[in-house]
Design a protein around this motif. Structure first.
Motif, short mmCIF file in Angstrom:
data_model
loop_
_atom_site.label_atom_id
_atom_site.label_comp_id
_atom_site.label_asym_id
_atom_site.label_seq_id
_atom_site.Cartn_x
_atom_site.Cartn_y
_atom_site.Cartn_z
N MET A 191 48.20 -43.37 12.73
CA MET A 191 47.52 -42.62 11.67
C MET A 191 46.81 -41.41 12.26
O MET A 191 46.22 -41.48 13.35
N GLY A 192 46.86 -40.30 11.51
CA GLY A 192 46.26 -39.06 11.98
C GLY A 192 47.23 -38.22 12.79
O GLY A 192 46.85 -37.17 13.30
N PHE A 193 48.48 -38.68 12.88
CA PHE A 193 49.52 -37.94 13.58
C PHE A 193 50.63 -37.60 12.60
O PHE A 193 51.03 -38.43 11.78
N GLY A 194 51.15 -36.37 12.69
CA GLY A 194 52.27 -35.96 11.87
C GLY A 194 51.84 -35.32 10.56
O GLY A 194 50.77 -35.64 10.01
N HIS A 195 52.65 -34.40 10.07
CA HIS A 195 52.35 -33.69 8.83
C HIS A 195 53.65 -33.20 8.22
O HIS A 195 54.57 -32.80 8.93
N ARG A 196 53.70 -33.24 6.89
CA ARG A 196 54.91 -32.79 6.19
C ARG A 196 55.23 -31.33 6.48
O ARG A 196 56.39 -30.93 6.52
N VAL A 197 54.21 -30.51 6.68
CA VAL A 197 54.41 -29.07 6.86
C VAL A 197 54.33 -28.65 8.33
O VAL A 197 55.17 -27.90 8.82
N HIS B 186 58.11 -33.21 17.40
CA HIS B 186 57.24 -32.25 16.72
C HIS B 186 56.19 -32.94 15.86
O HIS B 186 55.86 -32.50 14.76
N ILE B 187 55.67 -34.04 16.38
CA ILE B 187 54.60 -34.79 15.70
C ILE B 187 53.34 -34.68 16.54
O ILE B 187 53.32 -35.09 17.70
#
Length: 378
Positions: free
Chosen positions: A254-260, A307-308
């Motif tokens: 949690m707190g890692f990675g983003h859709r954009v 790329h996370i």
């Protein structure tokens, strides 16, 4: 099936001059201003003006915003009573939904280009009072209305905790408000836009946004990220926890990675800076900051090739904890800040691009079936 975009990924539903995101290069700008510059050189009140009126204010315009915010803190006693009438273990964002539903009944009014922005400022001020009293109700403390001051962040912290916050705490709270103020059209903003497209009132748009924000895959991520640090307990446990939970257990970090974002979230860098500053004077927060740093290092080693990277929720919980907020309030703090983005987007949509949002669903069921009398059905 090629007509369907699961999760509406990369589907554009409006144009905006509010927020620009370059996910490949980790750039976030409000109205053309880099988020770093806004955090370092402006206040939340200035960003309120920027998002609602299109540019940073001069001194007279800034003073007007402060007056409107200071005048907007009062909410009806019935709404306070509703907050305090809920069980103390109620979900904090759910309590906000209840309060804003009541405010919609009292203050909900038709859209008006002359008054929309002042209405938004009142919504933001009342959100501060609602969040303050959600916290105080859950903590068993008496109701309190934020008092007028030269800082929205200071008024909020003083009312929440009945103490005078330090200069560093006010700056960190102010920065948090700016960092979470807007992020284009994630789920909560989209929910607000759908509601605004029916010409429902601004308070109802906030209720819709809160309902979407409440989910752990959106606003709840900061709470879930910090719970990981609580579970780890001490910095020396980090390697073992990461190996067992993330590597072997294949749990989501949690707190890692983003859709954009396909690189380090620019907001996370700023939250990390404030988390470090505040933790230097708070030993318990310092422990969790050190844990977060170790988790970040391990996470980047494991996921950077995909790329996370850390997103805004990774360090924000450490900031909120260092300020004195319990974990269950983290999503409500997100909501307090994002009320600005929600109201700015719905105003932009209703005034400039209004059209009822009515998507379609691609039917994949039986083409036609005959109704068999019930007595003949097997």
């Amino acid at each position: 099936m090629s007509q369907i975009s699961r999760g509406l990924e990369n589907v554009y539903i409006k144009t905006t001059s509010l927020t620009y995101i370059d996910g490949e290069n980790g750039i976030l700008r409000y109205g053309g201003y880099d988020i770093d510059d806004l955090v370092d050189h402006t206040t939340f009140e200035e960003v309120v003006y920027l998002m609602l009126y299109g540019d940073l204010p001069n001194k007279i315009q800034l003073q007007r915003i402060r007056v409107l915010l200071n005048e907007g803190y009062e909410i009806p006693q019935q709404v306070i009573d509703m907050i305090y009438g809920l069980p103390r273990d109620s979900d904090a964002v759910g309590m906000m939904e209840t309060a804003f539903s009541a405010l919609s009944s009292i203050y909900g009014s038709p859209w008006n280009k002359v008054t929309n922005r002042e209405t938004a400022i009142k919504v933001i001020a009342r959100a501060s009072t609602v969040v303050t009293n959600v916290l105080r109700a859950k903590e068993g403390k008496k109701p309190r209305i934020p008092e007028p001051s030269d800082s929205f962040a200071r008024s909020f912290l003083e009312a929440s905790f009945n103490r005078t916050p330090s200069t560093e705490e006010v700056k960190a709270m102010d920065a948090s408000l700016i960092l979470y103020a807007d992020h284009e059209v994630p789920a909560s903003t989209t929910a607000a836009l759908v509601t605004s497209s029916t010409l429902s009132d601004m308070y109802s748009c906030v209720v819709a946004a809160l309902a979407a924000l409440k989910g752990p895959l959106h606003g709840g991520a900061a709470e879930e990220a910090f719970k990981q640090f609580l579970e780890i307990g001490s910095p020396e446990n980090t390697d073992q926890w990461f190996q067992k939970k993330i590597v072997e257990g294949k749990a989501r970090l949690m707190g890692f990675g983003h859709r954009v974002y396909k690189t380090y979230d620019p907001r996370a860098k700023l939250f990390k800076r404030f988390a470090k500053q505040l933790s230097e004077r708070n030993q318990e927060a310092k422990k969790y900051f050190e844990i977060a740093q170790k988790v970040e290092e391990l996470g980047i080693q494991m996921f950077s090739q995909k790329h996370i990277f850390p997103n805004t929720d990774f360090y924000s919980g450490v900031v909120f904890y260092a300020l004195g907020f319990p974990v269950y309030m983290f999503t409500s703090l997100f909501a307090l800040s994002r009320t600005l983005g929600w109201t700015a987007h719905v105003i932009e949509y209703v005034e400039e691009q209004h059209r009822l949002i009515r998507p379609r669903a691609l039917y994949v069921g039986p083409i036609r079936r005959e109704v068999i009398p019930i007595e003949l059905r097997g």
